[in-house]
Design an enzyme around this catalytic site. Sequence first.
Site, short mmCIF file in Angstrom:
data_model
loop_
_atom_site.label_atom_id
_atom_site.label_comp_id
_atom_site.label_asym_id
_atom_site.label_seq_id
_atom_site.Cartn_x
_atom_site.Cartn_y
_atom_site.Cartn_z
N ASN A 1 13.11 37.12 0.44
CA ASN A 1 11.77 37.75 0.50
C ASN A 1 10.66 36.71 0.31
O ASN A 1 9.82 36.82 -0.57
CB ASN A 1 11.64 38.89 -0.52
CG ASN A 1 11.82 38.45 -1.96
OD1 ASN A 1 12.42 37.42 -2.24
ND2 ASN A 1 11.30 39.24 -2.89
N ASP B 1 18.10 37.14 -11.55
CA ASP B 1 16.96 37.67 -10.79
C ASP B 1 15.70 36.89 -11.15
O ASP B 1 14.62 37.48 -11.31
CB ASP B 1 16.77 39.19 -11.03
CG ASP B 1 15.80 39.82 -10.02
OD1 ASP B 1 15.36 39.11 -9.10
OD2 ASP B 1 15.49 41.02 -10.18
N LEU C 1 13.29 31.69 -5.00
CA LEU C 1 12.74 30.33 -5.04
C LEU C 1 11.36 30.25 -4.40
O LEU C 1 10.69 29.23 -4.48
CB LEU C 1 13.70 29.34 -4.37
CG LEU C 1 15.05 29.17 -5.08
CD1 LEU C 1 15.94 28.17 -4.33
CD2 LEU C 1 14.88 28.73 -6.53
N ARG C 2 10.95 31.35 -3.74
CA ARG C 2 9.57 31.54 -3.25
C ARG C 2 9.14 30.66 -2.08
O ARG C 2 8.00 30.76 -1.63
CB ARG C 2 8.55 31.34 -4.39
CG ARG C 2 8.77 32.21 -5.62
CD ARG C 2 8.78 33.68 -5.27
NE ARG C 2 8.72 34.52 -6.48
CZ ARG C 2 9.13 35.78 -6.49
NH1 ARG C 2 9.58 36.34 -5.38
NH2 ARG C 2 9.05 36.48 -7.60
N ASN D 1 11.45 44.71 -11.50
CA ASN D 1 12.07 45.75 -10.70
C ASN D 1 13.54 45.43 -10.48
O ASN D 1 13.84 44.36 -9.96
CB ASN D 1 11.34 45.84 -9.34
CG ASN D 1 11.75 47.07 -8.57
OD1 ASN D 1 12.37 47.99 -9.11
ND2 ASN D 1 11.41 47.10 -7.29
N PHE E 1 6.03 42.70 -9.80
CA PHE E 1 7.27 42.85 -10.58
C PHE E 1 7.99 41.50 -10.68
O PHE E 1 8.01 40.74 -9.72
CB PHE E 1 8.23 43.81 -9.86
CG PHE E 1 7.80 45.25 -9.86
CD1 PHE E 1 8.12 46.08 -10.92
CD2 PHE E 1 7.10 45.78 -8.78
CE1 PHE E 1 7.76 47.42 -10.91
CE2 PHE E 1 6.73 47.12 -8.76
CZ PHE E 1 7.06 47.93 -9.83
C1 NCD Z 1 11.62 40.38 -7.25
C2 NCD Z 1 10.57 39.47 -6.69
O1 NCD Z 1 9.58 39.19 -7.39
O2 NCD Z 1 10.71 38.97 -5.58
N1 NCD Z 1 11.04 41.07 -8.36
C3 NCD Z 1 11.70 41.69 -9.35
O3 NCD Z 1 11.06 42.25 -10.23
N2 NCD Z 1 13.01 41.71 -9.41
C4 NCD Z 1 12.16 41.29 -6.20
C5 NCD Z 1 13.51 41.88 -6.49
O4 NCD Z 1 14.45 41.18 -6.90
O5 NCD Z 1 13.68 43.06 -6.25
ZN ZN Z 2 15.69 43.29 -6.08
#
Ligand code: NCD
Ligand code: ZN
Length: 428
Positions: A97, A308, A66-67, A281, A326
């Site tokens: 993260n 994801d 959700l950033r 990723n 990613f």
């Molecule tokens: C995710 C992110 O952008 O925070 N990116 C991704 O490609 N999945 C990180 C993650 O889930 O590993």
């Molecule tokens: Zn991940």
Amino acid sequence: MGTWIVNGQILDGENNRVAKSVFIENGRIAKIVDGEVAVKDTEGHELIDAAGQLIAPGLIDMHVHLREPGFEHKETIATGTRSAARGGFTTIACMPNTRPVIDTPETVKYVLDKAESEGIVRVLPYGCITDNQLGRELTDFAALKEAGVFAFTDDGVGVQSAQMMKDAMTKAAALGMPVVAHCEDNTLVVGAAVTEGAFARKHGLKGIPNESEAIHVGRDILLAEATGVHYHVCHVSTEQSVRLIRQAKQLGIKVTAEVCPHHLLLSDEDIPGMDANWKMNPPLRTPKDVKACIEGLEDGTIDIVVTDHAPHSEEEKAKGMEAAPFGIVGFETAFPLLYTKFVLTGQWTLQFLLDRMTVKPAEVFELDWGTLKVGAAADIVLIDLEAEKEVDPSEFLSKGRNTPFTGWKLKGWPTQTMVAGRVVWSEA
Ligand code: NCD
Ligand code: ZN
């Protein structure tokens, strides 16, 4: 006053839809009756006409970004939960993260408060395994649990030290909490954007090998066996990981796993060119891996589907395959993609798909939602299983437009989403 959902259909058996009406009172499902309801019985209540729609439990997504705090230009809790609601999700679990990362009770509180004041679906925060996700020191698990996290993860990066992971599992097990792992061994991947495979060879790129994921999966399974923790593997993408998890389950080790729609639908051979909307990723793997992930989900090795959802800004994604971050967005395409490509093709039943996005995630993480039973919270999605529509990122409620599925013609679009009996999103 209650709410009647009338004229809809409920799944009753693998693909069998039957006419039912649902009565909601005080945020809970109070009654489910066969067929239609007499007009006099609906008097004094709100009416929702679900003509032609499937009435399903609200979807659950256990892996989303959700950033907020820190990356509000990519997404916020307000926009992310609206995007989730438009995708039919009523409960989502957000990854830590952010900036700062969610590694203290204060940041947990920040997310929970924001979710309460600005979010429109249920938000469950993960807490970090290590301070700042640096892999050097464990966070205060007890304090994070007390603050409201439901599991621990350093998603975004792998926990590089086996000892650190073992300590984390020992502590989590003592608290009865799951450890959820982004599996990636950094000694095997240095700056690659795509998987080892046809696309990397064609474009002369370095590739991320399958082992960088599977080595952590194997290591962690052994550590889970030793510590007794509930260990959950994030975004499984390789044949080798599926094999290791299958074997661990056979041995009775407490491991569960998730897979994303893109790893079930796309391989590196589908990547059209150096377009970062195809960069995530773990990366899109080879067709052999895609097949193994599908088989893994079908035989129960992989328990659940997650998106994801990883929004990034257009400027960031415009940097190209090698320099862009990613991640792809996922909420607003997940159900229609899987419904169209697996259910309408006859490979899965509708029940199989719904279970992996509702009851199974609830089971794996011991959540109260994901079911339409009388007495359960009225978290409900109405889905139009007939109308076909193209994926159009300009319609997304997410700030992110980064998807490889633009233009795909799909069926199975959510039309209305309810959390605790309250309509939080509706198509019109
Ligand atoms: C995710 C992110 O952008 O925070 N990116 C991704 O490609 N999945 C990180 C993650 O889930 O590993
Ligand atoms: Zn991940």
